[in-house]
Design an enzyme around this catalytic site. Structure first.
Site: not given
Length: 371
Positions: A75, A15, A118, A270, A94, A96
């Protein structure tokens, strides 16, 4: 604002933070965008596509991190990336953080301001930037689980939908949110016998109204969860506590009571995973076996369908990226409390309570930071 997009470097992550159409929107707002060369190759977008949209092509990630005022990724930054972040820079991706103490420490040391996709919210209490990837991962879960059920991969040797005269596989989905609902949709479409567990009766009612008798629903007591998991051929872990580590719902000593060769697909990995035996894997080596139970715990599942995932993600992130670029992070967060909920780290401080609680940091309230 100068916005930088480095190429993703996580294992089999194809991505990219911005599509060419998103670049064009940002440029139309007067911003400059710098894309690392070949960053869009995994979604079928060449450097020339980005140049046509108004971007500048950079030859290295180090140039992106050194010059960009806002870095947009997909990511969480890897060690080599967060070591290049700096005070005063904005990171939008993101994160996490709750199950990732190393990354959290690295971001705090850098002094960067980090907004996590998120934990951005919406007026209905949803997570609009997590939802597109939850949809993708949920729909992928039965596909990858079906592959793991094959005997060559350590599974029971079952076809998910069975055949005439042979019963289909039993699929238990723990969690009836976006991931769980999408996993159930695909599993029942593949012919499996599907049941969803959740503690939210309103959500179970919604699922029952949506699917009717094709999918069964069950309130998630400890007894019922255990009984259904022990009888399942595939268990999909789809439990989410926003920003926090996922609860460990199935312990290691319970695996011995499951059917040998049954499959766990932990989509919550995740956030640390919702099975005690879960550990993050990669697309290059996605499964492992514990006590005869096959575990699929890939931490970036949507990366395997990068084009679909990137365009779906950009549909959700672009309005927020424009607000951050147009106004700066502080004013954008003051103007939009839902965007402000995404602020996890600022100038060496943790600004998201669930992360602070999980990792033992002092929590700095959002109001204090924005003031």
């Amino acid at each position: 604002m100068l916005i930088g997009v480095p190429k993703e470097i996580k294992n089999h992550e194809y991505r990219v933070g911005l599509t060419p159409s998103s670049v064009r929107e940002l440029v139309a707002h007067g911003h400059k965008v710098k894309i690392e060369t070949t960053a869009g190759a995994g979604i079928g977008c060449a450097d020339d596509d980005y140049i046509a949209a108004g971007a500048e092509i950079s030859q290295s990630a180090s140039d992106i991190f050194a010059t960009a005022e806002m870095v947009i990724k997909v990511k969480e930054p890897q060690k080599v990336e967060y070591e290049q972040l700096r005070e005063g820079q904005l990171l939008f991706t993101y994160l996490h953080l709750a199950p990732d103490p190393d990354q959290t420490a690295g971001l705090l040391k850098s002094g960067v301001t980090a907004i996590a996709y998120e934990t951005v919210t919406d007026r209905n209490g949803g997570l609009p930037l997590l939802a597109p990837m939850s949809e993708v991962a949920g729909r992928m879960a039965p596909q990858v689980g079906a592959s793991a059920l094959q005997k060559a991969n350590g599974g029971r040797g079952m076809l998910l939908g069975g055949v005439p005269g042979v019963a289909p596989a039993k699929v238990v989905v723990i969690g009836g949110g976006v991931v769980g609902t999408n996993a159930a949709r695909i599993a029942v479409g593949m012919g499996a016998d599907v049941i969803i567990l959740d503690k939210n009766v309103k959500r179970l009612t919604y699922i029952d109204d949506l699917f009717g008798p094709r999918i069964k629903t069950q309130y998630a007591t400890i007894d019922d969860t255990e009984a259904l998991v022990y009888d399942a051929d595939m268990v999909v872990g789809a439990v989410l506590i926003p920003g926090a580590a996922a609860p460990k719902l199935i312990k290691k000593d319970q695996l011995s009571k499951m059917k040998p060769g049954s499959v766990i697909v932990d989509v919550a990995i995740d956030q640390g995973g919702c099975f005690e035996t879960s550990k993050a894997t990669t697309h290059a080596d996605p499964i492992y076996i514990v006590d005869d139970i096959v575990h699929y715990c890939v931490a970036n599942m949507p990366g395997a369908v990068a084009r679909t995932s990137t365009f779906a993600l950009n549909n959700a992130t672009l309005p927020f990226a424009l607000a951050l670029a147009d106004k700066g992070w502080n004013q954008a967060c003051k103007d939009d409390s839902h965007l402000a909920a995404g602020l996890n780290v600022h100038n060496g401080k943790v600004t998201y309570k669930a992360v602070a609680d999980a990792l033992g940091y002092d929590y700095i309230p959002l109001e204090t930071v924005l003031a």
